[in-house]
Motif scaffolding. Structure first.
Motif, PDB file in Angstrom:
ATOM      1  N   ARG A  66       0.823  -1.134  -0.073  1.00 26.85           N
ATOM      2  CA  ARG A  66       0.055  -0.071   0.089  1.00 26.85           C
ATOM      3  C   ARG A  66       0.780   1.161   0.073  1.00 26.85           C
ATOM      4  NH1 ARG A  66      -3.858   0.141   4.716  1.00 26.85           N
ATOM      5  NH2 ARG A  66      -4.247   2.235   3.717  1.00 26.85           N
ATOM      6  N   ARG A  67       1.795   1.179  -0.807  1.00 21.68           N
ATOM      7  CA  ARG A  67       2.849   2.318  -0.767  1.00 21.68           C
ATOM      8  C   ARG A  67       3.207   2.392  -2.161  1.00 21.68           C
ATOM      9  NH1 ARG A  67       6.387  -0.065   3.881  1.00 21.68           N
ATOM     10  NH2 ARG A  67       4.690   0.145   5.533  1.00 21.68           N
ATOM     11  N   THR A  68       3.159   3.836  -2.545  1.00 26.57           N
ATOM     12  CA  THR A  68       3.653   4.184  -4.084  1.00 26.57           C
ATOM     13  C   THR A  68       4.895   4.809  -4.232  1.00 26.57           C
ATOM     14  OG1 THR A  68       2.523   6.488  -3.876  1.00 26.57           O
ATOM     15  CG2 THR A  68       1.294   4.660  -4.729  1.00 26.57           C
ATOM     16  N   ALA A  69       5.626   4.740  -5.373  1.00 22.53           N
ATOM     17  CA  ALA A  69       6.922   5.337  -5.569  1.00 22.53           C
ATOM     18  C   ALA A  69       6.504   6.413  -6.407  1.00 22.53           C
ATOM     19  CB  ALA A  69       7.822   4.333  -6.236  1.00 22.53           C
ATOM     20  N   TRP A  87       9.098  16.284   5.557  1.00 23.76           N
ATOM     21  CA  TRP A  87       8.457  14.992   5.738  1.00 23.76           C
ATOM     22  C   TRP A  87       9.386  13.717   5.924  1.00 23.76           C
ATOM     23  CZ3 TRP A  87       3.950  16.068   7.357  1.00 23.76           C
ATOM     24  CH2 TRP A  87       3.320  17.378   6.916  1.00 23.76           C
ATOM     25  N   HIS A  88      10.414  13.814   5.378  1.00 21.91           N
ATOM     26  CA  HIS A  88      11.380  12.771   5.561  1.00 21.91           C
ATOM     27  C   HIS A  88      12.526  12.937   6.547  1.00 21.91           C
ATOM     28  CE1 HIS A  88       9.048  10.534   2.675  1.00 21.91           C
ATOM     29  NE2 HIS A  88       8.671  11.521   2.152  1.00 21.91           N
ATOM     30  N   GLY A  89      12.698  13.829   7.100  1.00 18.70           N
ATOM     31  CA  GLY A  89      13.627  14.293   8.185  1.00 18.70           C
ATOM     32  C   GLY A  89      15.260  14.451   7.398  1.00 18.70           C
ATOM     33  N   CYS A  90      15.316  15.087   6.526  1.00 19.43           N
ATOM     34  CA  CYS A  90      16.717  15.438   5.765  1.00 19.43           C
ATOM     35  C   CYS A  90      17.704  15.811   7.029  1.00 19.43           C
ATOM     36  CB  CYS A  90      16.492  16.632   4.809  1.00 19.43           C
ATOM     37  SG  CYS A  90      17.967  17.213   4.113  1.00 19.43           S
ATOM     38  N   ARG A 105       8.071  15.021  15.909  1.00 19.13           N
ATOM     39  CA  ARG A 105       9.174  14.035  16.188  1.00 19.13           C
ATOM     40  C   ARG A 105       8.674  12.758  15.958  1.00 19.13           C
ATOM     41  NH1 ARG A 105      10.953  15.876  20.614  1.00 19.13           N
ATOM     42  NH2 ARG A 105       9.703  14.714  21.772  1.00 19.13           N
ATOM     43  N   GLU A 106       7.340  12.336  16.594  1.00 20.25           N
ATOM     44  CA  GLU A 106       7.116  10.912  16.347  1.00 20.25           C
ATOM     45  C   GLU A 106       6.477  10.752  14.892  1.00 20.25           C
ATOM     46  OE1 GLU A 106       3.981  10.083  19.028  1.00 20.25           O
ATOM     47  OE2 GLU A 106       5.162  10.530  20.678  1.00 20.25           O
ATOM     48  N   LYS A 107       5.946  11.762  14.285  1.00 20.01           N
ATOM     49  CA  LYS A 107       5.460  11.788  12.707  1.00 20.01           C
ATOM     50  C   LYS A 107       6.268  11.524  11.806  1.00 20.01           C
ATOM     51  CE  LYS A 107       2.840  12.561   9.165  1.00 20.01           C
ATOM     52  NZ  LYS A 107       2.379  11.258   8.422  1.00 20.01           N
ATOM     53  N   ILE A 108       7.584  12.477  11.872  1.00 22.49           N
ATOM     54  CA  ILE A 108       8.677  12.221  11.001  1.00 22.49           C
ATOM     55  C   ILE A 108       9.424  11.039  11.136  1.00 22.49           C
ATOM     56  CG2 ILE A 108      10.932  13.152  10.157  1.00 22.49           C
ATOM     57  CD1 ILE A 108       8.028  14.931   9.587  1.00 22.49           C
ATOM     58  N   GLY A 109       9.454  10.546  12.522  1.00 27.10           N
ATOM     59  CA  GLY A 109      10.105   9.025  12.981  1.00 27.10           C
ATOM     60  C   GLY A 109       9.410   7.984  11.921  1.00 27.10           C
ATOM     61  N   ARG A 110       8.078   8.001  12.054  1.00 25.96           N
ATOM     62  CA  ARG A 110       7.231   7.043  11.365  1.00 25.96           C
ATOM     63  C   ARG A 110       7.581   7.037   9.801  1.00 25.96           C
ATOM     64  NH1 ARG A 110       3.365   8.858  15.024  1.00 25.96           N
ATOM     65  NH2 ARG A 110       2.227   9.945  13.259  1.00 25.96           N
ATOM     66  N   ASN A 111       7.487   8.319   9.360  1.00 25.10           N
ATOM     67  CA  ASN A 111       7.766   8.438   8.016  1.00 25.10           C
ATOM     68  C   ASN A 111       9.222   7.822   7.623  1.00 25.10           C
ATOM     69  OD1 ASN A 111       5.432   9.651   7.843  1.00 25.10           O
ATOM     70  ND2 ASN A 111       6.253  11.707   7.402  1.00 25.10           N
ATOM     71  N   VAL A 112      10.302   7.922   8.156  1.00 27.19           N
ATOM     72  CA  VAL A 112      11.383   7.414   8.084  1.00 27.19           C
ATOM     73  C   VAL A 112      11.590   6.124   8.219  1.00 27.19           C
ATOM     74  CG1 VAL A 112      13.845   7.510   8.743  1.00 27.19           C
ATOM     75  CG2 VAL A 112      12.699   9.776   8.644  1.00 27.19           C
ATOM     76  N   ARG A 114       8.928   3.840   7.951  1.00 25.65           N
ATOM     77  CA  ARG A 114       8.290   3.370   6.453  1.00 25.65           C
ATOM     78  C   ARG A 114       8.960   3.324   5.410  1.00 25.65           C
ATOM     79  NH1 ARG A 114       3.808   6.388   7.141  1.00 25.65           N
ATOM     80  NH2 ARG A 114       4.634   8.005   5.715  1.00 25.65           N
ATOM     81  N   ASP A 115       9.767   4.636   5.234  1.00 29.18           N
ATOM     82  CA  ASP A 115      10.850   4.634   4.157  1.00 29.18           C
ATOM     83  C   ASP A 115      11.739   3.179   4.164  1.00 29.18           C
ATOM     84  OD1 ASP A 115       9.489   6.840   3.484  1.00 29.18           O
ATOM     85  OD2 ASP A 115      11.194   8.073   4.146  1.00 29.18           O
ATOM     86  N   ARG A 116      12.218   3.073   5.102  1.00 27.20           N
ATOM     87  CA  ARG A 116      13.297   1.876   5.234  1.00 27.20           C
ATOM     88  C   ARG A 116      12.611   0.732   5.094  1.00 27.20           C
ATOM     89  NH1 ARG A 116      15.524   6.133   5.640  1.00 27.20           N
ATOM     90  NH2 ARG A 116      15.349   5.895   3.652  1.00 27.20           N
ATOM     91  N   ASP A 117      11.405   0.540   5.597  1.00 28.57           N
ATOM     92  CA  ASP A 117      10.700  -0.709   5.422  1.00 28.57           C
ATOM     93  C   ASP A 117      10.407  -0.829   3.981  1.00 28.57           C
ATOM     94  OD1 ASP A 117       9.041  -3.065   6.314  1.00 28.57           O
ATOM     95  OD2 ASP A 117       7.289  -1.866   5.743  1.00 28.57           O
ATOM     96  N   THR A 118      10.047   0.071   3.217  1.00 24.80           N
ATOM     97  CA  THR A 118       9.542   0.016   1.954  1.00 24.80           C
ATOM     98  C   THR A 118      10.942  -0.232   0.981  1.00 24.80           C
ATOM     99  OG1 THR A 118       7.959   1.902   2.346  1.00 24.80           O
ATOM    100  CG2 THR A 118       8.955   1.467  -0.033  1.00 24.80           C
ATOM    101  N   ASP A 119      11.710   0.449   1.260  1.00 23.75           N
ATOM    102  CA  ASP A 119      13.020   0.105   0.617  1.00 23.75           C
ATOM    103  C   ASP A 119      13.531  -1.530   1.038  1.00 23.75           C
ATOM    104  OD1 ASP A 119      13.285   2.670   0.124  1.00 23.75           O
ATOM    105  OD2 ASP A 119      15.062   2.995   1.488  1.00 23.75           O
ATOM    106  N   GLU A 120      13.477  -1.936   2.223  1.00 26.36           N
ATOM    107  CA  GLU A 120      13.805  -3.443   2.199  1.00 26.36           C
ATOM    108  C   GLU A 120      12.767  -4.485   1.835  1.00 26.36           C
ATOM    109  OE1 GLU A 120      13.640  -4.142   6.334  1.00 26.36           O
ATOM    110  OE2 GLU A 120      15.159  -2.574   6.861  1.00 26.36           O
ATOM    111  N   ARG A 121      11.368  -4.169   1.943  1.00 27.14           N
ATOM    112  CA  ARG A 121      10.605  -4.801   1.173  1.00 27.14           C
ATOM    113  C   ARG A 121      10.663  -4.797  -0.561  1.00 27.14           C
ATOM    114  NH1 ARG A 121       4.847  -3.423   3.708  1.00 27.14           N
ATOM    115  NH2 ARG A 121       3.977  -4.720   2.272  1.00 27.14           N
ATOM    116  N   LEU A 122      10.853  -3.786  -1.151  1.00 28.59           N
ATOM    117  CA  LEU A 122      11.235  -3.825  -2.635  1.00 28.59           C
ATOM    118  C   LEU A 122      12.463  -4.487  -2.892  1.00 28.59           C
ATOM    119  CD1 LEU A 122      10.230  -0.005  -3.551  1.00 28.59           C
ATOM    120  CD2 LEU A 122       9.135  -2.150  -4.082  1.00 28.59           C
ATOM    121  N   LYS A 123      13.721  -4.356  -2.387  1.00 28.89           N
ATOM    122  CA  LYS A 123      14.949  -4.901  -2.428  1.00 28.89           C
ATOM    123  C   LYS A 123      14.831  -6.432  -2.422  1.00 28.89           C
ATOM    124  CE  LYS A 123      17.804  -1.051  -0.924  1.00 28.89           C
ATOM    125  NZ  LYS A 123      18.598  -0.301  -0.038  1.00 28.89           N
ATOM    126  N   ALA A 124      13.938  -7.081  -1.214  1.00 28.17           N
ATOM    127  CA  ALA A 124      13.543  -8.283  -1.174  1.00 28.17           C
ATOM    128  C   ALA A 124      12.870  -8.885  -2.453  1.00 28.17           C
ATOM    129  CB  ALA A 124      12.796  -8.491   0.035  1.00 28.17           C
TER     130      ALA A 124
END
Length: 164
Positions: A66-69, A87-90, A105-112, A114-124
Motif C-alpha cells: 500500500r505504498r507508491t513510488a 516530511w522525511h527528516g533530511c 518528532r514521532e510523525k517524521i520518525g514514523r515516515n523515516v 516506513r521509508d526503510r521498510d519500503t526499501d527493504e520490501r522492494l529490495k527483497a
C-alpha cells in the motif's frame, strides 16, 4: 492587479478532535501541501522523459504493497522516490517545528521508518530503490536514474538471449 482579500483568522478557532493543527492558518497551510507532482518531482520527470525513458507516476511497485513510488520503471524494476526535506527528516535541512514538537518528532520518525521498510520490501522482491532529496539537483538525479534503468535493461536483455 487587485489582491484577493483573505478570510480573517478566527482567534477562537479550535482544531477538530484528533487534529494536529495548532491554528487555522497552520491547518490550511498543511492541507495545501502536495503529496505528488511537486516541483522537484516534475523537474526530474522532465529530464528522464527527455532522455527517452518512460515510467509510471505515483504507482505501486508491488500490487500488494500500500505504498507508491514517485516514478516506477516496471520492466527494469526500478522505484524512484523524491523525498521532501521536512516530511522525511533530511539531515541537512530538517528543522523540527517549535509547535507540538513531540507530535512532529514521532510523525517524521514514523515516515523515516516506513521509508526503510519500503526499501527493504522492494529490495527483497528484486527491485532497485533510488531515493533523492528534494534539494538534490535534478540533472544529477536524472543521470543516476537513467544509468540505473539502462543498466538493468541491458542486464535483462543479456539474460533473455538464447544460447547457441
Amino acid at each position: 492587479m487587485s489582491k484577493v482579500p483573505r478570510e480573517p483568522i478566527d482567534t477562537e478557532w479550535s482544531p477538530p478532535d484528533g487534529s494536529w493543527a495548532s491554528s487555522a492558518a497552520n491547518r490550511r497551510s498543511m492541507l495545501g501541501n502536495r503529496n505528488r507532482d511537486t516541483s522537484p518531482e516534475r523537474a526530474l520527470r522532465s529530464l528522464i522523459h527527455a532522455a527517452g525513458l518512460r515510467y509510471r507516476v505515483a504507482a505501486k511497485p508491488l500490487p500488494e504493497m500500500r505504498r507508491t513510488a514517485d516514478l516506477v520503471f516496471r520492466p527494469s524494476r526500478v522505484a524512484v522516490f523524491v523525498d521532501g526535506c521536512f516530511w522525511h527528516g533530511c539531515p541537512k535541512h530538517f528543522v523540527p517545528p517549535k509547535t507540538n514538537p513531540d507530535y512532529w518528532r514521532e510523525k517524521i520518525g514514523r515516515n523515516v521508518q516506513r521509508d526503510r521498510d519500503t526499501d527493504e520490501r522492494l529490495k527483497a522482491a528484486g527491485w532497485l530503490v533510488l531515493r533523492f532529496w528534494e534539494h538534490d539537483p535534478a540533472e544529477a538525479s536524472s543521470a543516476v536514474v537513467c544509468g540505473a534503468v539502462n543498466s538493468r535493461r541491458r542486464t535483462a536483455e543479456v539474460r533473455a538471449e538464447p544460447e547457441d
